[in-house]
Enzyme design. Structure first.
Site, short mmCIF file in Angstrom:
data_model
loop_
_atom_site.label_atom_id
_atom_site.label_comp_id
_atom_site.label_asym_id
_atom_site.label_seq_id
_atom_site.Cartn_x
_atom_site.Cartn_y
_atom_site.Cartn_z
N HIS A 149 66.23 58.31 49.99
CA HIS A 149 66.06 56.93 49.15
C HIS A 149 67.63 56.23 49.72
O HIS A 149 68.59 56.76 49.53
CB HIS A 149 66.02 57.01 47.70
N ARG A 174 66.33 45.97 44.52
CA ARG A 174 66.16 44.91 45.77
C ARG A 174 65.08 43.85 45.56
O ARG A 174 65.05 42.75 46.05
CB ARG A 174 66.25 45.72 47.06
#
Ligand SMILES: Cc1cc2nc3c(=O)[nH]c(=O)nc-3n(C[C@H](O)[C@H](O)[C@H](O)COP(=O)(O)OP(=O)(O)OC[C@H]3O[C@@H](n4cnc5c(N)ncnc54)[C@H](O)[C@@H]3O)c2cc1C
Ligand code: SF4
Ligand code: SF4
Ligand code: FES
Lengths: 544, 240
Positions: free
Chosen positions: A319, A339
């Site tokens: 990740h 994000r």
């Protein structure tokens, strides 16, 4: 609280914020640039990190050493200590694993008329499913379609996905969401019931459904409650250590250890579903990980010994945004949603270096490049490096309070250590997250071993060589449900009267001997070892 | 929990970087800055119970502790709380609690349902012990009061961050199992009170009618090159 050395970098990040907002979206990389970036910086491409397997159905294929060490290993318990002729339970369908895939499978198997038992190594629901924050994908909006979803899944997977599996995934997706809605999962919705959906890395439509940032927890606790309400028997703290096979090599149940009492016992079943999740706690290449305590690749080991073929075992998902500071929670996940909500990835000098919503492997590689080759990372007091996620920007973009409202779990996690992510950025570096490959299955979850099914992260093929956010929570439910239904139907056509035991192990052990695998190497691992070396002892039930 | 016999040098690490903790009465010197979970592992404990996600999500690691300077019982999640010098620790990985069995489809989301299934709710004496102990900073007593009033939506919203660690239930003089009441309320809200997504129902119809089958037939047969062209050249992306 950040040390002064890091605060200096924060000031630089603050100085570039205005400009970055004006800059807007930065361009996506083209296919060539992506390839080059992956080749130079993605951990999967480090030649020495893997080796070719010396035994079993995937002999000759490469996989990380840590996984190979599990697959090329001797049983932890001498099979002779089990008495498969006197099983503790006999059922139609045995489900191994108490995460989302296992519980979904058990619910479906029961609905389709089978007697079911579920066994799990930790507590029911103590699983990766509980930890998923970001969301679950499904193409159920007007401007979206299963075909679009399919193309995104394939693009994310580098076009290596097994088409039938990806098709099943996207076709069942809206049905899975409807099923969850009916069971009472509280999705984020507008006043009129419209699902609030957002982008995730690699999606072409906003199709990420969420339950605040507790999506996996909300799904898991609902499924667990339903499971308990229906009175399906479950054995907790019982770890599967081997499968049982009959004279024809078909799976006939499994052998277990009760971790509390060290009791050894078997369960005979007409069909068996492996839903044991992934391998995060193997800490491949020394990466920290996001996974729960029991994610030690046990299901892969069991199935492999019984003769099931694995697929894509040379690709692990890192990740892009794991916690890099504070030290106490290093490796834990910073969900992609951060994000998705607009936070920029920014280096030590306050500059962006990649579009934030590129697929995970690309973003992770870009962060690694920024910190290694380019030396633009922020160094922590313990010598880790990372880049910033500019979370206060979310407040500017989405209004005051947006961080606390959309990311309560994250906010809480950092606040415990005196870092307030609505006011200060957070430091991040890639972390081992997901097992892209696994046991090869077909559309109903059948493996290469007769009467053995697999569902969830333990299974492979659906996501090709890289999974997109939100498609795992989806896959565990799509294939958990399919496997449960199919295993129940199949069970109705079978009986349990044939001999069952560990014949498959005789053949496998011969291969181990021929390959000169050291006797001390044992698997499944069951639980990772975090004690100091001088205090480590093997489990009481392990043969020495 | 299996533990290897303590070695005598355990107590020796000295200096500012170590603190003393007590696990089930035994003293250990452990590096400061570790979480309780990591400190116990450092001391030689291997968790079997009382450890799950290691990330603050599963509620497996509720821990009760005291520090030397205070009579107060404190609580925290072992995977999220940093050790302090002189900490006396007791893990409560499993606390007995009742849960009602129900078929959510059959239940009515009326103002009586929570109290009918969990009548002990009415015994709440508003002592606030549950709120004070909650590691998620939830106003637990607040949602129990809302449950008594039958305000399902409010209970669902207020209890949303509950990780079902069981600490509240361990302290409640009225023996209420708060987290199961919250869970029931959330399921009732999700299934019965929140309006259903219309676009979802419509998509299900379309799938049933086979509307996407021809397109998917085509896509599943496509070569990597064709898919790659579609993906990189023709795929349009919904703006943020
Ligand atoms: C922090 C985090 C965040 C994530 N966020 C997202 C997200 O936002 N969206 C998304 O789609 N995906 C996400 N994922 C991925 C996704 O959550 C997992 O891939 C998925 O939940 C796996 O489900 P599962 O049922 O296959 O396995 P798990 O949920 O991990 O369950 C496995 C079960 O098997 C049991 N088990 C293991 N070995 C044995 C054994 N030997 N015997 C008996 N039982 C055993 C375990 O105890 C556990 O109960 C995330 C994962 C993590 C770790
Ligand atoms: S409400 Fe109770 S069970 Fe839920 S997190 Fe708080 S203390 Fe734990
Ligand atoms: S602890 Fe029990 S009695 Fe006290 S306020 Fe909470 S619910 Fe009421
Ligand atoms: S181990 Fe899951 S909350 Fe601590």
């Amino acid at each position: 609280m950040y040390p002064e050395s890091m605060q200096e970098s924060i000031r630089r990040l603050e100085a570039t914020r205005e400009e970055r907002i004006k800059q807007g979206k930065i361009p996506l990389l083209d296919a060539e640039a992506k390839k080059a970036l992956l080749k130079s910086f993605h951990p999967d491409y480090i030649e020495t990190s893997m080796r070719a397997l010396a035994v079993g159905p995937n002999k000759g294929e490469r996989t990380p050493h840590e996984i190979a060490d599990c697959l090329e290993a001797w049983p932890i318990v001498d099979p002779k200590r089990f008495d498969p002729d006197n099983p503790k339970f006999t059922v139609d369908v045995l489900v191994i694993g108490g995460g989302g895939a296992g519980v979904a499978a058990a619910l479906m198997a029961q609905e389709h008329g089978a007697s079911v038992i579920l066994t799990t190594k930790l507590r029911l629901g103590d699983a990766n499913t509980m930890m998923a924050q970001g969301g679950i994908q499904a193409a159920d909006k007007e401007n979206d379609s299963p075909e679009r979803h399919y193309l995104d899944v394939l693009g994310g997977g580098h076009f290596k996905n097994i088409p039938e599996l990806a098709r099943a995934l996207v076709t069942d997706a809206p049905g899975v969401i409807a099923w969850l809605e009916e069971l009472g999962v509280m999705f984020d919705k507008t006043q009129d019931g419209t699902m609030i959906t957002i982008h995730g890395g690699g999606t072409s439509r906003k199709r990420m459904h969420a339950c605040r940032d507790y999506t996996g927890a909300e799904i898991m606790r609902t499924l667990r409650d339903e499971f308990k309400s229906r009175g399906i028997p479950a054995l907790e703290f019982c770890a599967a250590v081997e499968l049982l096979t009959d004279d024809e090599g078909a799976c006939a149940g499994a052998a277990f250890v009760n971790l509390d009492t060290n009791e050894l016992f078997t369960i005979r079943a007409k069909t068996t579903i492996l839903a044991t999740g992934g391998c995060g706690r193997l800490h491949i290449q020394g990466f920290p990980c996001t996974n729960h305590y029991g994610a030690t690749a046990d299901g892969l080991v069991l199935a492999y010994r019984a003769g099931a073929k694995l697929i894509f075992m040379d690709t692990i998902q890192y990740h892009p945004t794991g916690v890099a500071y504070p030290e106490q929670i290093v490796g834990q996940l910073i969900t992609e949603k951060v994000r998705g909500l607009g936070a920029h990835l920014v280096n030590a000098f306050g500059n962006r270096f990649i579009y934030e919503l590129e697929s995970r492997d690309i973003t992770a590689s870009a962060i690694i490049r920024e910190c290694t080759e380019r030396k633009n990372g922020v160094v922590t007091p313990t010598g880790r490096v990372g880049v910033w996620l500019d979370t206060p920007l979310i407040e500017l973009l989405k209004g005051e309070g947006a961080v606390k409202k959309n990311l309560p779990a994250m906010y809480h996690q950092f606040a415990r250590f005196g870092i307030y992510m609505d006011k200060e950025p957070i430091l991040t570096y890639p972390t081992q997250h997901y097992q892209n490959g696994g046991i090869l299955i077909n559309e109903v979850g059948e493996t290469g071993v007769k009467n053995l099914y697999a569902a969830g992260e333990v299974a492979g093929g659906i996501h090709g060589r890289n999974r997109l956010m939100g498609n795992s929570l989806l896959d565990i439910l799509v294939f958990g449900r399919r496997a449960g239904r199919s295993a129940a139907e199949k069970a109705q056509m079978l009986s349990v009267d044939k001999g069952a035991g560990f014949k498959h192990l005789i053949k496998f052990q011969a291969e181990l001997r021929a390959a000169k695998v050291p006797k001390e190497r044992r698997s499944p691992i069951l639980l990772p070892e975090y004690r100091r070396p001088e205090l480590q002892t093997p489990f009481a039930f392990v043969n020495r | 929990m299996a533990r290897k016999k303590r070695k005598s040098e355990e107590l020796s690490p000295s200096g500012n970087n170590f603190v003393t903790i007590y696990v089930m009465g035994e003293a250990y010197r452990v590096p400061k800055d570790l979480t309780i979970m990591k400190a116990m592992e450092y001391a030689g404990y291997r968790f079997i119970r009382g450890c799950g996600c290691r990330g603050g999500f599963c509620g497996a690691c509720g821990t009760v502790y005291r520090t030397r300077d205070s009579y107060k019982l404190k609580v925290g999640l072992a995977c999220q709380t940093v050790v302090e010098d002189g900490m006396y620790l007791t893990q409560i990985p499993f606390y007995p609690a009742n849960k009602k069995d129900y078929d959510i489809k059959e239940l009515q989301a009326d103002t009586q349902v929570l109290v009918k299934l969990y009548p002990e709710l009415m015994r709440c004496i508003a002592c606030n012990s549950c709120t004070k102990i909650c590691p998620q900073d939830i106003d637990v007593m607040g949602y129990i009061q809302a449950a008594i009033r039958g305000d399902i939506a409010k209970v669902a919203d207020m209890s949303f961050d509950c990780i079902m660690c069981g600490l509240c239930a361990s302290r409640c003089p009225a023996e209420i199992v708060h987290y199961n009441v919250g869970l029931l309320a959330r399921r009732l809200y999700g299934a019965k009170i929140a309006p259903r997504a219309q676009h979802l129902a419509q998509r299900l119809e379309e799938i049933k009618a086979g509307r996407f089958e021809p397109g998917l037939d085509r896509l599943t047969k496509m070569s990597e090159a064709e898919l790659s062209r579609l993906y990189y050249e023709e795929r349009d992306i919904e703006p943020e």
